[in-house]
Design a protein around this motif. Sequence first.
Motif, mmCIF file in Angstrom:
data_model
loop_
_atom_site.group_PDB
_atom_site.id
_atom_site.type_symbol
_atom_site.label_atom_id
_atom_site.label_comp_id
_atom_site.label_asym_id
_atom_site.label_seq_id
_atom_site.Cartn_x
_atom_site.Cartn_y
_atom_site.Cartn_z
ATOM 1 N N PRO A 67 0.823 -1.202 0.000
ATOM 2 C CA PRO A 67 0.000 0.000 0.000
ATOM 3 C C PRO A 67 0.864 1.263 0.000
ATOM 4 N N ALA A 153 -4.415 -0.664 -3.620
ATOM 5 C CA ALA A 153 -4.045 -0.068 -2.320
ATOM 6 C C ALA A 153 -3.175 1.173 -2.511
ATOM 7 N N ARG A 183 -3.667 -6.057 4.049
ATOM 8 C CA ARG A 183 -3.238 -6.325 2.665
ATOM 9 C C ARG A 183 -2.467 -7.620 2.591
#
Length: 183
Positions: A67, A153, A183
Amino acid sequence: MRIDVVDNHGQFTHLEGRVLRDIGVETETIDNETPPEEIDADGLVLSGGPDMDRAGRCGEYLDLDVPVLGICLGMQVIADELGGSVGNGEYGGYADVTVEIVAEEDHLVGSLAPETRVWASHADEVTELPEGFERTARSDVCGIEAMSDPDRALYGVQWHPEVAHTEAGEEVFENFRSVCETR
């Protein structure tokens, strides 16, 4: 959990690391010329900075499959690298701005709905979203105050969540930490 801050030579970069440490995240500030293969983090913050030409290797970091939160210049780098557009803002300097959250389900800024007060510079701003992104916030001085591509992300905010003038800035970092954890 480790989230590194990529230094794009902004005046508030050191504050981003401090906020992350304050919310219990291991962090290190790294130079924006760091080779991507040397980065070992669960997420990255692309800091603000004075100039797109000094953003180093930030574009390469978008391919690391972690991310990414872009702040001000960091958001503009994400947009520029992925096919969006960046242009001059109508309102130049730093200002206290009321931001309307237009995507209440957004993982990064949705919890701030319906609006929040932020400290932002609009000398440059994202003027067209890259493919796959959604506008998640707007203001009277900027049409795209925040953007999100949850599938990859990748997130961006035009404002500076790390400064005391921003109302719910720590919450933005907490929300990003949650994205990195899931994630």
